[in-house]
Every structure is written in structure tokens, then in C-alpha cells.
Design an enzyme around this catalytic site. Sequence first.
Site, PDB file in Angstrom:
ATOM      1  N   ARG A 159       0.845  -1.182   0.000  1.00  0.00           N
ATOM      2  CA  ARG A 159       0.000   0.000   0.000  1.00  0.00           C
ATOM      3  C   ARG A 159       0.881   1.232   0.000  1.00  0.00           C
ATOM      4  O   ARG A 159       2.058   1.177   0.356  1.00  0.00           O
ATOM      5  CB  ARG A 159      -0.927   0.024   1.224  1.00  0.00           C
ATOM      6  CG  ARG A 159      -0.218   0.273   2.550  1.00  0.00           C
ATOM      7  CD  ARG A 159      -1.211   0.629   3.647  1.00  0.00           C
ATOM      8  NE  ARG A 159      -0.570   0.804   4.959  1.00  0.00           N
ATOM      9  CZ  ARG A 159      -0.039   1.937   5.385  1.00  0.00           C
ATOM     10  NH1 ARG A 159      -0.032   3.013   4.590  1.00  0.00           N
ATOM     11  NH2 ARG A 159       0.503   2.025   6.587  1.00  0.00           N
ATOM     12  N   ASN A 161       2.116   4.836   1.365  1.00  0.00           N
ATOM     13  CA  ASN A 161       2.278   5.363   2.714  1.00  0.00           C
ATOM     14  C   ASN A 161       2.449   6.870   2.656  1.00  0.00           C
ATOM     15  O   ASN A 161       1.644   7.567   2.052  1.00  0.00           O
ATOM     16  CB  ASN A 161       3.451   4.671   3.415  1.00  0.00           C
ATOM     17  CG  ASN A 161       3.459   4.897   4.910  1.00  0.00           C
ATOM     18  OD1 ASN A 161       2.401   4.826   5.552  1.00  0.00           O
ATOM     19  ND2 ASN A 161       4.612   5.149   5.485  1.00  0.00           N
ATOM     20  N   ASN A 217       8.936   6.656   4.630  1.00  0.00           N
ATOM     21  CA  ASN A 217       8.108   7.478   5.505  1.00  0.00           C
ATOM     22  C   ASN A 217       8.290   8.961   5.179  1.00  0.00           C
ATOM     23  O   ASN A 217       8.131   9.353   4.034  1.00  0.00           O
ATOM     24  CB  ASN A 217       8.386   7.156   6.976  1.00  0.00           C
ATOM     25  CG  ASN A 217       7.223   6.435   7.627  1.00  0.00           C
ATOM     26  OD1 ASN A 217       6.092   6.888   7.555  1.00  0.00           O
ATOM     27  ND2 ASN A 217       7.486   5.309   8.268  1.00  0.00           N
ATOM     28  N   ASP A 275       9.788   8.893  11.767  1.00  0.00           N
ATOM     29  CA  ASP A 275       8.545   8.676  11.032  1.00  0.00           C
ATOM     30  C   ASP A 275       8.280   9.893  10.132  1.00  0.00           C
ATOM     31  O   ASP A 275       8.965  10.102   9.149  1.00  0.00           O
ATOM     32  CB  ASP A 275       7.410   8.420  12.026  1.00  0.00           C
ATOM     33  CG  ASP A 275       6.165   7.834  11.382  1.00  0.00           C
ATOM     34  OD1 ASP A 275       5.983   7.983  10.164  1.00  0.00           O
ATOM     35  OD2 ASP A 275       5.350   7.237  12.106  1.00  0.00           O
TER      36      ASP A 275
END
Length: 367
Positions: A159, A161, A217, A275
Site C-alpha cells: 500500500r 504510505n 516514511n 517517522d
Amino acid sequence: MTLGAPTRYTAHPLSGEATWSLAEGVLWDARAGRLRWVDIETGTVLSAPFDGTTLGPVAAAQVSLAGVPTAGAQAHAARVEAARTALEPTASAGAGEPRHLADAALPPHKIGAIGLGDDGRLVAAVDSSLVLIDPPESLDPREAQALASGFLLAAPGRRLNDGVCDPAGGFIVGALSDASGTGAAEELVVRVVADGLDGAGGPGSVTVLRDDIEQSNGMGFSPDGRTFYLIDTVPGRIWAADFDATGDRGAAGDAGSLPTTDWRVAFTLPGEYPDGMRVDDEGMLWIAVWGAGEVRRYRPDGELLAVVEVDAPFTTCVAFAGPDRRSLVITTSNRDHTAAERLARPHAGGLFVARIDVAGPEPYRFG
């Protein structure tokens, strides 16, 4: 590397008792005076007015992939995965009506990121597709999103991100798989230009920038738009590459380019999990460190300049928000909390805010 004691800030809960499983991707939309963010796990896009200190009523809408067919479209994803070629649109504008939430259960779509569109819509990374959607405050809250057009970018089992709009109007987004975090450095980072998502069925342009990332990320640009930063979370690595915002226009009419080679490591955070990320007006990187309950400000060479303490261990993303863009808004997650941990940290999964001493730029727009 730290040459002096970092400046310390404390973030305070912003969204009250409202929390989400995996809040992410927060953006400041100055035109609308609203914060925008997503809840990845429930496929929800959210927004609320924000004056720099107070959050207004939250509007929310779950996404639906009605109108973005996937049957027969896996070949497009396979071409990106295997041949790394351009991708064609998988749907055109106006396909499908919104589904009423009261009428049918939504499939469990996941939304990794959003970007602001030049036309007021949002570009959204939903499951394996990149799509255009209306902002949630413009929708009947009983309805799911009706998606106008989209690309299928990632293969089954993956998927999309985190993503970011770039200075030339493109959208850069990375992929994840179930194997992310196991040492398999094979995930994609791609750049998509707007022509393929205009709903007219025109040719789209997709450039594969990286195919060797373990867990893609946070992304961001230096203030002059010439340096692009990319976080690979599991190895704690922050990559940098040169961005040419005024380069030759490609076949799809897009300006700007990033290299598919010649990337460099800006710095690493060994043993930690960086992140989401934004870059401030001075060119410093604000990174949400998953599991640390902190957002940290770093120089591009890795010197630690500031720490924002957050009463939620799983910080996910940040935005420079409010009229002066000096309110640092932080999204968090409670997905991995036990029931006892949720009681101990009732604001985990919500939004937090800290007033900081530097502003950040408005996000670039897609289109």
C-alpha cells in the site's frame, strides 16, 4: 551529534478527548484556515478550523474506491513494479456515486497520506492507488468519498504510505508491504505528475525514484526547494537528493525532476524509528520519532537542536500551522496501546500542539 543543549518544548493536547487509531499526515491549509490529517487504519480524511491555539469542529469522511476500478489494472502496477515505466489512468472523472455509510459497510481501505490540490481537492494515497478527493468539510457526513480519478501504483500486498507535494506540482509517495521492517529493502518511492489525475483520461507520468527502501516514511524539501529529504524508518536513515524545480518539461508537461541515482545519506538515527517529517524556514528537519514520545529538530547534518516532548509515545507527523505557522501540530497513534496504556495516556491518538520559535513554509500544492 549535539554541540549544545537542545531547546526543549512541551506539546499540549489539541483535540481534547477525540483520538484516532493512527493519525498521520497532518497539513496546514492556509487558504481554508484548516488543519488536514488522516486516520490510516480507518481510511478517514479529517479537517478542522485552527487559529493557532484552538481546534474547531472536526469534519471527517471515509474514503471509498468506488469509481476507481482495480479489475484488470494490476498490469499497470506490475509495469511499475517490474518495468518501472509510465502509468496510465485507471479511471476518469464522475465515475460512481457516493455510498451512504448507513447503507453498506465500507471496505477496509487505508489512507497513507494526503496533499493539497491547486483546485481545492486533495490528492490521497489510498491503498495502492493515488486518487483525487473532495475535502471532508464539503461532503455530507453520511457519505463516503466518491473518487474521481486515480492510478494504481503498487502491486498486491503493498500500500502507499507517506507522501508530499513537490515544488513543481508533482506528488512523491512511497510504498509499504507486509514484509517492511524485516530487512527487505525493496520498496518503491515514485513521483507522479498532475496530468494523469486531471480526470480527462490524459497520459500520466510516473517516475520510480527508489526501489531499495525498507520502510518509506517522512518527506520534505529545503526552503529553496533544491534538496529533497526522505526517511527510511527501519534503518533510521535520512536520505537527501537534489531537486531541479526548473528542469526541462517532460512528455507529460511536468517541470522538475529528482534523480533515480546519486542519493546521499544526510544522517542516521541508529536504533530509532524516525517517522513523519517537515522542514522549517531555516532548513532544519522536524522529525516525529515513533516510540520516543518526541518530535526533534535536526540540522541537515544530524546535529540535534530541539526536542518537543509529547505525552504519547507514538508520534507520527508534524505541521507548521496557524496564521504565523509557528504552532507545531503533532499527530499521534494509539494503535499499539493496551487498554491500560490507553487509560494512562487518554490523549494518545489525538493531536498535540507546541508553540515554537521558528516558522515553517506552507505545503506545496499538486497540479
